[in-house]
Structures are given as C-alpha cells and as structure tokens.
Design an enzyme around this catalytic site. Structure first.
Site, PDB file in Angstrom:
ATOM      1  N   ARG A 129       0.838  -1.215   0.000  1.00  0.00           N
ATOM      2  CA  ARG A 129       0.000   0.000   0.000  1.00  0.00           C
ATOM      3  C   ARG A 129       0.871   1.264   0.000  1.00  0.00           C
ATOM      4  O   ARG A 129       0.488   2.293  -0.533  1.00  0.00           O
ATOM      5  CB  ARG A 129      -0.979   0.009   1.173  1.00  0.00           C
ATOM      6  CG  ARG A 129      -0.350  -0.068   2.535  1.00  0.00           C
ATOM      7  CD  ARG A 129      -1.406   0.045   3.636  1.00  0.00           C
ATOM      8  NE  ARG A 129      -0.879  -0.341   4.929  1.00  0.00           N
ATOM      9  CZ  ARG A 129      -1.241   0.236   6.079  1.00  0.00           C
ATOM     10  NH1 ARG A 129      -2.110   1.213   6.093  1.00  0.00           N
ATOM     11  NH2 ARG A 129      -0.736  -0.189   7.215  1.00  0.00           N
TER      12      ARG A 129
ATOM     13  N   GLU B  55     -18.823   4.869  -0.386  1.00  0.00           N
ATOM     14  CA  GLU B  55     -18.088   4.263  -1.495  1.00  0.00           C
ATOM     15  C   GLU B  55     -18.868   4.274  -2.799  1.00  0.00           C
ATOM     16  O   GLU B  55     -18.295   4.384  -3.880  1.00  0.00           O
ATOM     17  CB  GLU B  55     -17.702   2.817  -1.138  1.00  0.00           C
ATOM     18  CG  GLU B  55     -16.759   2.690   0.046  1.00  0.00           C
ATOM     19  CD  GLU B  55     -17.433   2.880   1.404  1.00  0.00           C
ATOM     20  OE1 GLU B  55     -18.689   2.838   1.468  1.00  0.00           O
ATOM     21  OE2 GLU B  55     -16.730   3.074   2.402  1.00  0.00           O
TER      22      GLU B  55
ATOM     23  N   ARG C  49      -2.061  -4.641   3.512  1.00  0.00           N
ATOM     24  CA  ARG C  49      -1.858  -3.752   4.656  1.00  0.00           C
ATOM     25  C   ARG C  49      -0.447  -3.867   5.216  1.00  0.00           C
ATOM     26  O   ARG C  49       0.205  -2.862   5.500  1.00  0.00           O
ATOM     27  CB  ARG C  49      -2.849  -4.088   5.757  1.00  0.00           C
ATOM     28  CG  ARG C  49      -2.634  -3.270   7.023  1.00  0.00           C
ATOM     29  CD  ARG C  49      -3.478  -3.770   8.195  1.00  0.00           C
ATOM     30  NE  ARG C  49      -3.360  -2.872   9.335  1.00  0.00           N
ATOM     31  CZ  ARG C  49      -2.332  -2.856  10.178  1.00  0.00           C
ATOM     32  NH1 ARG C  49      -1.318  -3.689  10.010  1.00  0.00           N
ATOM     33  NH2 ARG C  49      -2.294  -2.001  11.182  1.00  0.00           N
TER      34      ARG C  49
END
Lengths: 311, 289
Positions: A7, A54, A162
C-alpha cells in the site's frame, strides 16, 4: 531482508504521478490507510474527499474520468465491494478509465478480523468485462504497475496489502515489469508455482526449500490477474507439466480459478490451489493466520509434491 | 457557502423574455416528442412510457433553451452535460435527441432492437448525445457531481444538469451524493426531480412514504424550488432560478403527472413499464395531435 507494504508503494506511485495534472485522487475516508494521503499532502486541490460513501465515490470518479481526468479512487478492498454494482454498471460497463485501489486485501490483513479481510475481490472484479485486475507483490512492483495504469485507457482494480512484506524487486527490476505479463522469479523444470501478492515471497521460499530436496520450481509473480498471461502459462505447461497457485484469496475464482480455466481449455495439467479454502478469516497476526489457514511456505511445498505426483 | 436550510415555495412564475410564440414552439416540440415516445414503446412492445411522458416537458425546455450542446460535435469537452439518472425514461431522451438532430427517425424505430443505437436504458457507449449510462437507479447524481467537479477544476463554466425520478430518491446513494455536493459547494450542479409520485409497483406513497421531498433536500443544505413540471413558463422560470444559484447545488422538485398527455396513462401505475397495444396507440396519437 527489507520489508515494506505494497500500500505504501501505491502511495508512492500517486506522488510520482502527481506531475500529471490530469491525475486526481478520490477518497472515501481511509486515505491514511490506503496511502492516498501522500498525494493529498502535496495536492489537496486535486484530492476529492467524499466521506464514508463508497458508492458515491465510484460514480463521482466516473464523472471525472469522462471529463478528461484520471481518477485514482481508493478504500479498503472489502469496501470497494460494497459498491460492486456501481463499479459494474457505472465504470466497467461504459468502459470508463477509473483506477480503483482496494487496500487491506486478504487474510494477511490480520487483527481487524474477517469483516476487513476481502477474500473474494479478485474473483468478482475479474468477472467484469473491460476491467484490468492487479495484485502486485511488493512495494516497488506496486509503485511501478500503478504508474503504468495511468497511461491505460481501461478501468482497473488493484489490490494492495496492509502489512509489510519482503521487497522482492529492486527499482531496476521493477522498472522491467509489464502489465499483463507474469514475472519469472526463478526457473525450474519440475513444477510451476504461480503466485500473487503476499504469497509471492512464500512461493520463493518454497522454491528454495524444494531445491534442497531436488525439486526445481519455476516461480511466477502473476501480478496481473486479468488479462491473465495465458501465453506464459501454456509455455510452463509444456516445460513443467504441473502447477501450484498461491494467493491470499479464496481458491474459488481468483488466481487459482483463472489459471485452472486457462489450463483446462488450452493445456490440461495437474494443478493444486493454495489459498483460502471457502471459509472466512478471523483475527490474528497476518503471518500466523496464513499458517493457520494452510497457506504457509510448507503448505506450498506439500502442494508441489502432490501436483508432481499427479503428472 | 452557508447551507440553505430553507426553500422557496411552489412557483408558477414565468421566466423572463419568453414570448408566447417560443412557448408555443416548445409545447409543439414536446407534443412531437410525446408522439414518438408512445410510438417507440408500442413498436418495441416494451419500455417505460409513464416516466418518459412526465419528464419530457422539462427535457424539451432544457435542450431547446438552455443546454450548450451541439449535435454536430457531441463529444465537445466543454459542452454542458445532461445526465438522465432515471435511465428507463430513455424514450424521452431519444425523442428530444431526435428533435435536436442527434438521432434519425430510423434510429427511433430501432429502440430496444438489436443493432439499433437506442438501448433499453440510456447508454453513452451506444447513443450520440447521451452523457451517462444509466439503468440502475441512484447513480446519476454522483456522476453529475463528478462532471461538475471536473468543470470547476478546469475553470469551465459548463454546467451539469441531472434528472432524478422521485422513486429513485429511495436509493441511499442519492443522499451520499446530495451530502457531498453541498460539502464541495458545487454551484454548477443543477437537478430536476421528476415528482410523478409513481414507481414500478405502485404509487410511491404505498411503496415508501417520502413525506416532504423538498424538505429533505433543504435539510441536506440544497437550494430548493418547486414548480409545475408541465407548465412551460414555470419550467423556464425554474431553469432561470437554477442558474441564479451559483454558490452551491440547486434542485427543482417538478410536480408532474406520470403518463402526462395520454388520458389512460395519466396517473396510472400500470403504465410505468408497459407498452400500449395497437388500439391504445391510436387513441394516444389522437390525443397527442
């Protein structure tokens, strides 16, 4: 070994892309987590916050893209799925080049637990016509491939992870990566291990372990799930004769599914799929969870032994 | 910009500088569109006449008097955008695009027919002059917010007009977009709500009571105006009012009659998504002479 999260590679790519005035970042909160905040800090005027919403984010991005901008919209992988039908009808169907990034994909996401661990994103986005689907394995490849996305004219979905994982490519090696072309990381004739995302470093470890017991594996980083590099898979079917896929995703419909589809139609060969076996995740340390879910290095080695026996 | 916690009231104010001959021309154009709407749906034996007939007067007013669009250059990046979010009312869009020179009579005859450009729901990849691919409700306002934000970034004066259905307001995404439009203070986003009070299955009142629709928009901080969506003078006045709001998003709740202009379709939930038969077509065309 150097560790970094993919990320962060995405965030770094956005900063490099920011010299293009058409590049615009769209957020539904979570910019701190997806790393789009790196772009926001430099270019608040080209960063559009839409709050925790979203569905709206997807269509606002589509509107921007039809007006000449190159929107990069990000949230967690799982929350992009909340807007799946918006992506389907509002982006993929009219073939609008919106670049969606879903971070925190897979079981490896860890302690947040199953609600945050998307294990189906690659499968659902792969089923949409026009979409490019990416799941790069490390910081540098994510940065490189994200930069390449900006010059494509297709909508895309990129999953990032992550947690920090080994850096596989140095900048020079990453610069040679191409969208849609699997990257061969090691060569061997006995088996082909096709991996993506956080499982690539495990596939490399497995190949090292296998070489000590006399099994030579080809390892491919299949960073682009769609379009799948079928040419490479066909060549490996001829060369190796059997396959293992490794992904932090359901074994249904993702990389394993894509490779299986190609094999049965073009060059039937034994395949073992390492991935999440049709159940949801749980809280825990990411590496610990991959072991718990039979997705560790040793599980890849066992899968290789099984697939070789089936040759 | 301060959110507008209030609203203007129902108005039949006339737009300025509208002489009667131009109003007559607009009404004549709307009638021609209505004839094409019922013919298209009849020929296809499918489609949505009710919501097309309720929306058409507004579309005629927008296209004929306000939108900066040009059929000879449908992709002009600096054109105004018209986003039909209630994409099932595609016959209304195709009929006005025909009047504007984007579509031929032959194109209209191929509505919903394989090989034709007039898809069942409006689709920007098939039809020149269509700015948004709709068909799934609740998405158009978000898209219009995107095109409006892009215009602001470009420093362009182009405007995004969106038409929403009233049943469509039951979709949560509409309110995500409504909240965001106020946050971003988009003065170039203009909305018409086609308040025809009927959705697919029944009257909205029976499906999901929305109470005071204007109050909901006002509560989100929009500038709100109401008008009679079939009174051409009132519609022109509403467009002028929309253009007078420049510091934030503005919405007109246009009170309309579903199926307007065809007696047996008017206010009749059965004609939300049903085609007239041969006999009904003749009656409709007679009424629309």
């Amino acid at each position: 070994m150097k560790l970094a999260a993919s990320r962060d590679g995405y965030g770094s790519a956005l900063v490099k892309l920011s010299t293009d005035p058409a590049v615009i970042v769209v957020e539904a909160d979570l910019g701190k987590s997806t790393k789009s905040q790196n772009f926001r800090k430099l270019h608040p005027e080209r960063t559009i916050s839409l709050g925790i919403a979203e569905q709206n984010m997807m269509l606002v991005s589509a509107g921007l893209a039809t007006s000449g901008y190159k929107p990069f919209a990000s949230t967690f992988a799982i929350f992009t799925e909340r807007a799946f039908e918006q992506v389907r009808n509002g982006i993929a169907r009219p073939n609008i080049p919106v670049h969606i990034c879903g971070s925190h994909g897979g079981i490896h996401t860890g302690t947040d637990g199953s609600s945050a661990q998307s294990i189906e994103d690659l499968a659902i986005y792969r089923s949409l016509p026009n979409m490019l689907v990416l799941h790069p394995s490390d910081f540098n490849s994510t940065e490189q491939l994200t930069i390449q996305l900006a010059s494509t004219n297709s909508p895309s979905y990129t999953r990032t992870a992550r947690n920090k994982t080994p850096v596989i490519y140095d900048e020079d090696a990453a610069s040679k990566l191409e969208l849609g072309k699997g990257a061969i990381l090691s060569e061997g004739e006995d088996v082909a291990i096709i991996a993506c995302g956080v499982m690539v470093s495990r596939a490399i470890e497995a190949a090292e372990g296998l070489s000590r017991i006399g099994i030579n594996a080809t390892v491919v980083d299949m960073h682009t799930i769609k379009p799948l590099d079928g040419k490479l898979i066909s060549a490996l079917a001829e060369k190796c004769g059997c396959f293992v896929t490794a992904e932090d995703h359901s074994i249904i419909g993702g990389l394993g599914g894509a490779v299986a589809e190609h094999l049965v139609e073009n060059c039937p060969a034994p395949l073992e799929r390492v991935g999440v076996s049709d159940h949801f995740g749980q809280s825990g340390d990411g590496d610990e969870l991959l072991e718990q879910f039979s997705m560790g290095t040793n599980h890849i080695i066992s899968a290789v032994q099984r697939t070789i026996q089936r040759k | 910009m301060q959110p507008r916690w209030g609203r203007t009231v129902m108005s039949t104010e006339n737009g300025t500088e509208n002489d009667f001959s131009s109003i007559d021309q607009l009404l004549e154009c709307a009638k021609s569109c209505r004839r094409n709407i019922v013919k298209m749906v009849h020929r296809a034996n499918a489609g949505h006449p009710g919501g097309s007939l309720s929306a058409i007067d507004i579309l005629v007013a927008l296209y004929k008097t306000r939108l900066n669009v040009d059929a000879s250059n449908p992709e002009d990046p600096d054109r105004d955008r018209f986003i039909m979010s209630k994409g099932h009312a595609s016959p209304a869009v195709y009929s006005i695009l025909h009047e504007m020179g984007y579509l031929s009579s032959d194109d209209l005859t191929k509505y919903r027919v394989m090989g034709g450009v007039c898809q069942g729901h409006v689709d920007m990849t098939w039809t020149p002059g269509v700015d948004f691919s709709a068909g799934s409700l609740g998405m158009g306002l978000s898209f219009g917010l995107g095109t409006a934000l892009a215009a602001s970034l470009d420093g362009s004066s182009r405007t995004s007009f969106v038409m929403l259905g009233d049943g469509e307001l039951q979709e949560g995404q509409v309110w995500e977009a409504a909240m965001a439009a106020v946050h971003h203070e988009v003065g170039n986003l203009k909305v018409f709500v086609d308040r025809n009070r009927i959705q697919n299955d029944d009257f909205c009142e029976n499906q999901m009571r929305m109470f005071d629709v204007a109050d909901k928009w006002a509560g989100f901080g929009w500038a709100v105006h109401e008008c009679d969506g079939h009174d051409m003078n009132a519609i022109l006045g509403a467009i002028e009012w929309l253009d007078s709001i420049t510091d934030g998003p503005a919405v007109v709740i246009a009170h309309t009659i579903k199926g307007k202009g065809v007696s047996f379709m008017e206010d009749n939930p059965s004609f939300h998504g049903a085609a007239p038969n041969d006999e009904q077509l003749q009656i409709a065309l007679e009424e629309l002479k």
